[in-house]
Each structure stands twice: as structure tokens, then as C-alpha cells.
Design an enzyme around this catalytic site. Structure first.
Site, PDB file in Angstrom:
ATOM      1  N   ASN A  35       0.826  -1.166  -0.069  1.00  0.00           N
ATOM      2  CA  ASN A  35      -0.128  -0.118  -0.020  1.00  0.00           C
ATOM      3  C   ASN A  35       0.768   1.281   0.077  1.00  0.00           C
ATOM      4  O   ASN A  35       1.936   1.155   0.227  1.00  0.00           O
ATOM      5  CB  ASN A  35      -0.925  -0.030   1.263  1.00  0.00           C
ATOM      6  CG  ASN A  35      -0.163  -0.017   2.456  1.00  0.00           C
ATOM      7  OD1 ASN A  35       0.700  -0.705   2.606  1.00  0.00           O
ATOM      8  ND2 ASN A  35      -0.872   0.787   3.592  1.00  0.00           N
ATOM      9  N   HIS A  36       0.279   2.285  -0.338  1.00  0.00           N
ATOM     10  CA  HIS A  36       1.076   3.668  -0.554  1.00  0.00           C
ATOM     11  C   HIS A  36       0.777   4.826   0.329  1.00  0.00           C
ATOM     12  O   HIS A  36      -0.648   5.248   0.115  1.00  0.00           O
ATOM     13  CB  HIS A  36       1.012   4.094  -1.918  1.00  0.00           C
ATOM     14  CG  HIS A  36       2.059   4.653  -2.371  1.00  0.00           C
ATOM     15  ND1 HIS A  36       3.345   4.939  -1.624  1.00  0.00           N
ATOM     16  CD2 HIS A  36       2.691   5.364  -3.492  1.00  0.00           C
ATOM     17  CE1 HIS A  36       4.182   6.003  -2.075  1.00  0.00           C
ATOM     18  NE2 HIS A  36       3.679   6.118  -3.513  1.00  0.00           N
ATOM     19  N   VAL A  37       1.205   4.989   1.419  1.00  0.00           N
ATOM     20  CA  VAL A  37       0.703   6.091   2.503  1.00  0.00           C
ATOM     21  C   VAL A  37       1.559   7.075   2.650  1.00  0.00           C
ATOM     22  O   VAL A  37       1.022   8.056   3.352  1.00  0.00           O
ATOM     23  CB  VAL A  37       0.298   5.241   4.113  1.00  0.00           C
ATOM     24  CG1 VAL A  37      -0.826   4.204   3.769  1.00  0.00           C
ATOM     25  CG2 VAL A  37       1.665   4.863   4.489  1.00  0.00           C
TER      26      VAL A  37
END
EC number: 2.3.1.40
Length: 723
Positions: A35-37
Site C-alpha cells: 500500500n502507499h501512504v
């Protein structure tokens, strides 16, 4: 040298915690999908993955100056999403045996939830036959390097957890065109990413989850308000919860089911949390059920004490209830204020500073709350949910819907209803969104005004309630709404259309049952199909059981983390009946819940409700859906209310009865509509009865038990029936 130094620095600053099996990275073809946070994500993976991967980086970023500085230390492949050859180049890298990292979202999350998943990464995995390892990064979103300013409370050095999920594969889907295959592969990868989020959710009790939200969003952040218009922060709600818990333990014992007969108000939320943290189990009582309904609930759940409010009983015209249900120990919140001692105040003050110490030992799988079914088809049953089943449903909702602390929820559905409790209270509370609790969904003029006044962005209700709000609302009242969700009954086409025409808002239909905490499926902006109730939520397993005589769809059975612990029945008081259902072979399997609903699931997983098994009538051996009878009446008279039931018939077994608020409906009109709609004549009732209003439950659903009794009664007035 630089790699080792940076790893040491990041470990010290962010207290990096690695979870999962690192040995699974020894695959010959490997695609890693995190995921990309935050902007830290790539650096974190380069430093802490047990292998040296190649990063797929969009060319718009790889061409920037700082990427030239990173080139000697990080391998990356420029990726231009507008050029198909770039995807082929990535496939070749994997086929050479080099592990590749691709961020499927393609951008940093601005909601805290999963963003849109690009199909390119899924196509690479399917085409190359690579093993997919999902990776979850949690905590980096709170840093200044995330894009959630104003959404989360920023911290310079929060703890960051990197979790390696079990490996999986993504076979190339079968479809007629490459575009369709690619789209289907993208949907499968989205399911994998949602499953990864669910598998890494924290295991908390309700009180622990509340404290975690308080820390995450800030203890002074506004959280909840009610009709008094006094807004409480997380700290204010904590103070009230501690006060209730301190006093409640004087006249209740641990693990006791404590009845709560309270309106939608801040003190109700505090009572739920306060009881929970001291191991008391709130039993949410339906104040529209009357004395008989309360006594049934008390018997089923073994309730001895009922917490209520004198002011609420007076305003709700329920002052006779304590006399009618005299066997209960009635406790009034107003009377408790005078019992607070100095020792109580010091206890509350201490635990405001150290709130975790107030909680008695308990586990996420322990019973957390008792809800009661609507009783639309028989005696209400007590439904026991654990902390984990409630919070699992909250996380399932947050995984598919992009609710954020910027949102404001209008919560008018009663908290004794599973829909009102989970969606109206727990979900916004754990999301950092502000909640406005209103005591009645039936105030059709007031609710739209409050939505406008409070700048609400989320509204939910039944089709009946939403239709009535639309009648009385000004076109600008709902201008700020992002989500309007319909559940608990089928969304009528009239209501759907009036919201679209008058407000320019698409109603998102969902489906839930109390036993599933309650949300099972929901349409969201990312995945919508009109006339369906959406996709099943992540981590819910389903199966359809064929029902003899019903040719379309099957009986839906479910299994997942949001399923109840079991039933409490009037017939077997105090005994928890764990969920179990018979499979297609007739074998009883524990852990499965039979919804009793007939549904269809299409090739993409969208769920369409056909009707309830109990809402089919058997006419001369043929199964007829009562809901199809109602829909036929709606087409003839869309403004009126209609409900179908069945009655005993000596010649056919059963016969149809239509109750309607339109006195002009006749069988001839229904027959004409049936012929034009392709509905068989068997589904057109001969017994049509005019009523001024349909009997309703507190949730807004028709009271089918009462309707069945009415159907069995002989027609005494000729004006009540037409044929």
C-alpha cells in the site's frame, strides 16, 4: 555502508517493527505489492525488505532530480502508464528473476483507505505468472511525509510496522478481450489488497479501539454531539464514559447483560463504552417494542437491570413502561448525578490521565453487546456480538469506503438497531469523523434541516425514511453530502429517482443483517451496480444453497469475522446458540450463518436480493415472491405504500393479500401492469385491502408478523377488498 547507516537511523527514529515470514521472498518470480501512504514508503522497503528489489516508478517521478541521487543505491524501472511497452518491460524484469516492487494504487493515499487500484500491476502478475506478496505499511501516514494533513494528527516519529502477508498468485482471467482480462485482473488484485488490510487490523476491544482513535486523531478533536448541540471531544466522551462505568458497577456485576433503554444521545454512547470497559455487556433495548417486547428481550438475555432516563421516558411518552415491566430494576441517569462522591471524582481524574488502566481484563472475542432482531417475522432474538465482530465490520466498511475525519455523520437511526450502532456510531468514532446523534428518523422536516445546519457529509437510512426526507427537504439541504446509503429494506425506484432529480445525488444501496454486525454488502463510488446491493465486504465467505421451487438465485449463507457469537432465544433463556448452517449436502457446519435471503451473485460478485425465503408464498405448488407482488404495486402506484402477505387457502395452500394505502388500486390495473412487465398472473393478488397506514417496526420496516395476522382475519367491510 550508506544502506546500513540509513537502516540504523530509520530503526531508531521510527522503531520499525517487521511482521511476517521473510523466507517467502525466495521465489523465482516475485511481485511485491505494498500500500502507499507516504513518501517514505519506497525508502522503507529498500531498507527493510530481505531482498534487493527493482522498483517500478512512474516516469513523471523518475525524471526528477532527486531520483538521480538515488539511482546508485536503488534499482528502478521508469514506468509510463500511457505506453503498453513499459508494462512488457516490467514483465521481462520479473522473468529474469529480479523481484519487482509496484505500488498498485499509483499514488499516495489522501484518505487513509485504499485508493483506486491500477490494472497494470495485476496484468504484470498474471502475464508473468509471478508470485504476489502483499506488504502493508502502517504508521508512515502519520508522518509529515504523508498526504493526510488535517486528516490525522501528525507526529514526527510514529512507530512504523511493515507486514509481509502470505504469498498468492493471480491467474490470467478468462475473457473475450484483452481489455476485459486486464480489468478483471485489476479487480482481483484489489481483493488481494483489501484482504491484506483486513488481515493486519489490530485486535482490540471496543474501549481499546476508542482509546486508539483518541490517540490517532487527538484527544481534543471534536467527536460527538446530540440535539443539545453540546459537542464533546474524544476526551469529553472518555470522561462521561468513565463516570458511567464508575457508577454502573455499583449495581451490576461483571459479564451481566445490562439493558439500555436510551435515545440517540451522547450519554448513550458513553453508557455503551462505560459498561464495556468494566466488563458489563450492554443490551440495546427497542423502546418501540412496548412492554411485551421488553419482557421478551429481558427473558431471552437474562436482563435484570434497565438503564434509562426520566426525561427520555417523558418525551417519548413511555412513562408507563416501568410500571408495566415492574420486574426490572430501573436505573435513571438523572438520579445518578447526586450519588457521585469525592472518591468517584478522584478515580475519574486518575483514569483520564491513565485511561487504559480503567479497563478490566477482557479479550476481543468476549461478548461486547446484545442487539435484538426486528421481530418482523417472529419473536425478537438476542444477537450477541463480540468486540472483534463489531470492529471487524467497522474495518470492512472503512476498507471499501473512504470515510475520513473530514466527514460528518448524521445518525438518526436508533442505536438499538445494528445499522444505527455500527454505521452511525462505531464507524465514525473509529474514523475520527464527527457524529451528530438525533433521536428519531421519523422527523422528516427536521432531519434535512439538521443535515444542512451541521454540514453533514454522510447520511444513511431506510428507503422509506430517505423518500420522506426528499419530500420535505430544500434542494440545497443536501449539498454537502458525499455518501447517502440506503439499507434495511429494498430501495424503491421512486426514492432513487427523486434523489437524483432533486439533489443530483446517487443513493448507494447496501445490505446487512443484525447477525453480521450488520453490513454484508454495499455499493461504493469505486464499485457500483444499480439495482444491486453491491459487492460483499472483504473477508466474507459466501455460498448459495439451492431452494426447491425457487428457480432464480439461492439461499445466502455467510462466514467471516463479523458473524455473531450466537443467539439468545426466549424459548431457551440465557443459553448462547452458536451460528451453524446446513451446506448443500445437508451437513450442519459451525460458523456459517444462514441469512434466509434468496440472492443472485453475478460474475463480478455484485449481490442482488431476490427476497426472503419466508417471504415466498406457495400457490398450488408454485413459489411466488411477495416482494415481486409489492414491486408490481409500486409500478402502478409509486407514491403509495404497499406490503404483501399470504394467508391460508383451502384449495391452493396459500393465497396472496396486498395491503396498500392507495384505495384506487384494483386487480384489473395490476393485471395490466403484470402483462406489460412479463409477470405471471399467479403473482397478481385477488385480495387487495386498503389501509390508512402500514404497520411499521421501529427500524422503519413493515411489520410482517402483524400483516400476516391481518391477512388471516376475514374481511368484514366490503370497502376493504377489491378483486
Amino acid at each position: 555502508m550508506i544502506h546500513t547507516l540509513l537502516r540504523w537511523v530509520f530503526q531508531r527514529l521510527y522503531r520499525i517493527r517487521i511482521e511476517g515470514d521473510s523466507s517467502q521472498f525466495q521465489q523465482s518470480k516475485l511481485l511485491i505489492t505494498p500500500n502507499h501512504v507516504s513518501f517514505l514508503d519506497g525508502i522503507l522497503l529498500a531498507l527493510f525488505l530481505p531482498i534487493k528489489p527493482v522498483f517500478a516508478v512512474y516516469s513523471s517521478i523518475s525524471d526528477r532530480w532527486f531520483m538521480r541521487w538515488l539511482k546508485p543505491y536503488i534499482d528502478f524501472v521508469p514506468l509510463d502508464p500511457t505506453k503498453p511497452l513499459a508494462i512488457k518491460g516490467l514483465i521481462k524484469v520479473i522473468e529474469r528473476g529480479q523481484p519487482v516492487v509496484v505500488f498498485p494504487e499509483g499514488r499516495i493515499s489522501v484518505t487513509g483507505s485504499l485508493m483506486k487500484i491500477y490494472s497494470g500491476a495485476a496484468f504484470v502478475a498474471a502475464k508473468s505468472g509471478a508470485t504476489i506478496i502483499p506488504v502493508r505499511i502502517d504508521g508512515a501516514e502519520f508522518t509529515p511525509f504523508g498526504r493526510l494533513a488535517g486528516v490525522f494528527k501528525r507526529r514526527c516519529f510514529p512507530q512504523i510496522t511493515i507486514t509481509y502477508l502470505p504469498p498468492t498468485t493471480l491467474p490470467m482471467p478468462e475473457a473475450d478481450s484483452a481489455r476485459t482480462r486486464r480489468a478483471l485482473a485489476g479487480e482481483h488484485l484489489h481483493q488481494i489488497m483489501m484482504k491484506a488490510r483486513m488481515e493486519t487490523r489490530p485486535q482490540h476491544t471496543l474501549y481499546e479501539a476508542f482509546l486508539a482513535a483518541r490517540t490517532r486523531y487527538g484527544r481534543r478533536s471534536p467527536s460527538i454531539a446530540d440535539i443539545s448541540f453540546n459537542e464533546d471531544s474524544y476526551q469529553g466522551l472518555l470522561k462521561k464514559s468513565l463516570g458511567v462505568s464508575r457508577i454502573l458497577q455499583r449495581f451490576t456485576r461483571a459479564d451481566e447483560h445490562v439493558g439500555m433503554l436510551l435515545p440517540n444521545a451522547t450519554i448513550t454512547a458513553a453508557s455503551i463504552l462505560g459498561a464495556s470497559l468494566r466488563n458489563r455487556i450492554p443490551a440495546m433495548l427497542n423502546y418501540t417494542a412496548g412492554a411485551k417486547g421488553l419482557q421478551s428481550a429481558m427473558k431471552a438475555a437474562g436482563i435484570k437491570t434497565i438503564v434509562t432516563s426520566r426525561q427520555f421516558l417523558e418525551k417519548g411518552k413511555l412513562t408507563d413502561l416501568p410500571k408495566q415491566v415492574s420486574e426490572a430494576n430501573w436505573v435513571y441517569l438523572e438520579d445518578l448525578k447526586d450519588t457521585v462522591t469525592l472518591a468517584d471524582k478522584l478515580w475519574i481524574l486518575f483514569h483520564l490521565l491513565f485511561p487504559a488502566r480503567a479497563m478490566l481484563p477482557q479479550k476481543p472475542d468476549d461478548a461486547a453487546i446484545v442487539l435484538f432482531t426486528s421481530g418482523s417475522e417472529g419473536n425478537p432474538k438476542g444477537v450477541v456480538h463480540s468486540h472483534d465482530s463489531l470492529l471487524a465490520n467497522v474495518e470492512q466498511i472503512r476498507t471499501v469506503a473512504d470515510f475520513t475525519p473530514r466527514d460528518r455523520f448524521m445518525s438518526a437511526l436508533p442505536l438499538f438497531h445494528a445499522f444505527g450502532l455500527t454505521v452511525g456510531l462505531l464507524t465514525p468514532l473509529m474514523t475520527g469523523a464527527r457524529i451528530f446523534l438525533y433521536p428519531s428518523p421519523l422527523h422528516y422536516r427536521i432531519v434535512p434541516e439538521l443535515v444542512y445546519d451541521q454540514n453533514c457529509t454522510v447520511l444513511f437510512g431506510t428507503s422509506t425514511f430517505l423518500g420522506n426526507y426528499a419530500r420535505f427537504a430544500h434542494p440545497y439541504d443536501f449539498a454537502r453530502l458525499r455518501y447517502v446509503v440506503a439499507g434495511a429494506e429494498k430501495l424503491s425506484e421512486t426514492t432513487r429517482q427523486v434523489w437524483q432529480d432533486k439533489f443530483g445525488i446517487r443513493i448507494l444501496e447496501g445490505y446487512g443483517v443484525t447477525e453480521c454486525a450488520p453490513v454484508v454488502a454495499i455499493n461504493v463510488p469505486m464499485a457500483t451496480k444499480i439495482h444491486s446491493v453491491g459487492l460483499l465486504l472483504p473477508e466474507i465467505e459466501s455460498r448459495l444453497i439451492t431452494v426447491p421451487g425457487i428457480t432464480r438465485g439461492g439461499r445466502l449463507q455467510l462466514r467471516g469475522p463479523n458473524i455473531m457469537k450466537g443467539y439468545l432465544r426466549v424459548e431457551n433463556p440465557g443459553v448462547l446458540e452458536a451460528p451453524a448452517a446446513e451446506n448443500a449436502e445437508g451437513e450442519l457446519q459451525q460458523g456459517w450463518y444462514d441469512t434466509g435471503d434468496i440472492v443472485e451473485l453475478d460474475e463480478k460478485g455484485f449481490c442482488t436480493i431476490i427476497g426472503r425465503v419466508k417471504r415466498f408464498a406457495k400457490l398450488a405448488g408454485e413459489m411466488v415472491s411477495l416482494e415481486s407482488v409489492e414491486q408490481l404495486a409500486v409500478k402502478v402506484s409509486p407514491e403509495a405504500q404497499h406490503a404483501a402477505s399470504a394467508k391460508s387457502d383451502s384449495s391452493k395452500g396459500e393465497a396472496l393479500v396486498l395491503f396498500t394505502t392507495d384505495s384506487q388500486i384494483t386487480r384489473d390495473v395490476l393485471l395490466a401492469q403484470a402483462r406489460s412487465s412479463g409477470v405471471p398472473e399467479l403473482a397478481v393478488p385477488r385480495d387487495i385491502r386498503y389501509v390508512k397506514a402500514l404497520p411499521l417496526l421501529g427500524s422503519g420496516k413493515p411489520d410482517f408478523v402483524t400483516l400476516r395476522h391481518m391477512a388471516e382475519e376475514p374481511v368484514t367491510n366490503a370497502s376493504e377488498q377489491s378483486a
